[in-house]
Write an enzyme that holds these catalytic residues in place. Structure first.
Site, PDB file in Angstrom:
ATOM      1  N   LYS A 165       0.037  10.236  -1.042  1.00 11.06           N
ATOM      2  CA  LYS A 165       0.713  10.578  -2.296  1.00 11.06           C
ATOM      3  C   LYS A 165       1.163  12.040  -2.215  1.00 11.06           C
ATOM      4  CE  LYS A 165      -0.762   6.642  -4.172  1.00 11.06           C
ATOM      5  NZ  LYS A 165       0.097   5.531  -4.538  1.00 11.06           N
ATOM      6  N   HIS A 284       1.762  -5.541   1.943  1.00  5.62           N
ATOM      7  CA  HIS A 284       1.671  -5.120   0.546  1.00  5.62           C
ATOM      8  C   HIS A 284       2.315  -6.186  -0.333  1.00  5.62           C
ATOM      9  CE1 HIS A 284       2.167  -2.864  -3.161  1.00  5.62           C
ATOM     10  NE2 HIS A 284       1.230  -2.064  -2.712  1.00  5.62           N
TER      11      HIS A 284
END
Length: 465
Positions: A165, A284
């Site tokens: 992130k 994902h």
């Protein structure tokens, strides 16, 4: 004499309560909400018809084939407890309706047009039974759980990951630096966010190069095998394969794909490339909630999970359970078993409508990710067991001292939980205590515990089932 033209009730042809299902049939459990005035048998038969051989009127060409051989059949209907006018309709499909090795074709039939059908208020596919005769036509996961452990040389514990992130906006060099710090600190994997593809601020090739450098530097310094899930998802299949090929040329161990937005056709191609070239494949599930979140309409995630095991992937995101309701825990563990095990017994309390026999199709490692931190470690270790990846994004990068100490804190917490479990301690009851003890000799863990201590750690004993 011609044929009997006109419209007739679906249930006359497609509702067959006496039908004995065959071992080769694909079985589906649909949650059907009929429009007012439509009897459940007609609604169930309509689903069977529209997802197999039927159309709205009798057609002349029906006489040129054997409907009895090819039609889907609604063979059982049961009311849903606690719901008014909602039913589970069980449908059996003959194997020959489906192309071998194509999840795409299976879904086009079973969850295609029928979901827009006017006689139904809502329709949800709750579960599918895939017979070995069909699952054997799929390659499945490129490697599976055991081969992955052998490649990584890591045994007897869950694996640790971290999503880098901020997910968008970093340059490739700074991104690679964050990867290095996390891997150096003790994580097994770092991860591209699902929406990191190839944007103006960071093109894919630059990211791949800097991440590969980070992996090799961290491996050299720790003596452990490391990986970063390089997201190969792209706008075309050709571009996706180009990225996977480049990853292989760099010698990295694992790539990643968004299987729902990328599509099953692309995913199956990538999975086959990964097996042929020794790459692990992380999956994902971006977009899954669009499909699986509504209780009455769409498709349950356990069906998407089964589809992924057939299409191919070595890891898949599967929720975290922690902090959710007990019932959700059982249902999550149900599809976690469907991902990992060879043989899964029917168990309605866990949402498993059919006994599923995968025979020898490799298993998929479930990934717990999203809002978890060091205080959750005992719960996660207990719930998911060794064959899992625990992913702490903010729970690593949010550490007050930085990324590497954040990674250290997670690794120490995990090793403490695994050791405690192996010594026979009860993680459910002693979880907090185990983490506190470990933090006495790890300043990094102590700092992490301090930051996230406000966040409740509720973990009721598992023996209340």
């Amino acid at each position: 004499v011609g044929f009997k033209a006109g419209v007739k009730d679906y249930k006359l042809t497609y509702y067959t309560p006496d039908y004995e299902t065959k071992d080769t049939d694909i079985l589906a459990a649909f949650r059907v909400t009929p429009q007012p005035g439509v009897p459940p048998e007609e609604a169930g038969a309509a689903v069977a018809a529209e997802s197999s051989t039927g159309t709205w009127t009798t057609v002349w060409t029906d006489g040129l084939t054997s409907l009895d051989r090819y039609k889907g059949r609604c063979y059982h209907i049961e009311p849903v407890a606690g719901e008014e006018n909602q039913f589970i309709a069980y449908v059996a499909y003959p194997l020959d309706l489906f192309e071998e090795g194509s999840v795409t074709n299976m879904f086009t039939s079973i969850v295609g047009n029928v979901f827009g059908f006017k006689a139904l208020r809502a329709l949800r596919l709750e579960d599918l039974r895939i017979p070995p005769a069909y699952s054997k036509t799929f390659q499945g996961p490129p490697h599976g759980i055991q081969v992955e452990r052998d490649k990584l040389n890591k045994y007897g514990r869950p694996l640790l990951g971290c999503t880098i992130k901020p997910k968008l906006g970093l340059s490739a060099k700074n991104y690679g630096r964050a990867v290095y710090e996390c891997l150096r600190g003790g994580l097994d994997f770092t991860k591209d966010d699902e929406n990191v593809n190839s944007q103006p601020f960071m093109r894919w090739r630059d990211r791949f190069l800097f991440c590969a450098e980070a992996i090799y530097k961290a491996q050299a310094e720790t003596g452990e095998i490391k990986g970063h899930y390089l997201n190969a998802t792209a706008g075309t299949c050709e571009e996706m394969m180009k990225r996977a090929v480049f990853a292989r040329e760099l010698g990295v161990p694992i790539v990643m794909h968004d299987y729902l937005t990328g599509g099953f056709t692309a995913n199956t191609s990538l999975a086959q490339y990964c097996r042929d070239n020794g790459l692990l494949l992380h999956i994902h599930r971006a977009m899954h909630a669009v499909i699986d979140r509504q209780k009455n309409h769409g498709m349950h995630f356990r069906v998407l999970a089964k589809a992924l095991r057939m299409s191919g992937g070595d890891h898949i995101h599967a929720g975290t359970v922690v902090g959710k309701l007990e019932g959700e825990r059982e249902i999550t563990l149900g599809f976690v078993d469907l991902l990992r095990d060879d043989f899964i017994e029917k168990d309605r309390s866990r949402g498993i409508y059919f006994t599923q026999d995968w025979v020898s199709l490799p298993g998929v490692i479930p990934v717990a990710s999203g809002g978890i931190h060091v205080w959750h470690m005992p719960a996660l270790t207990e719930i998911f067991g060794d064959d899992s990846v625990l992913q702490f994004g903010g729970g690593t990068l949010g550490h007050p001292w930085g990324n590497a100490p954040g990674a250290v804190a997670n690794r120490v917490a995990l090793e403490a939980c695994v050791q405690a479990r192996n010594e026979g301690r009860d993680l459910a009851r002693e979880g907090n205590e185990i983490i506190r003890e470990a933090s006495k000799w790890s300043p990094e863990l102590a700092a992490a515990c301090e930051v996230w201590k406000e966040i409740k750690f509720e973990f009721p004993a598992m023996d209340t089932l």
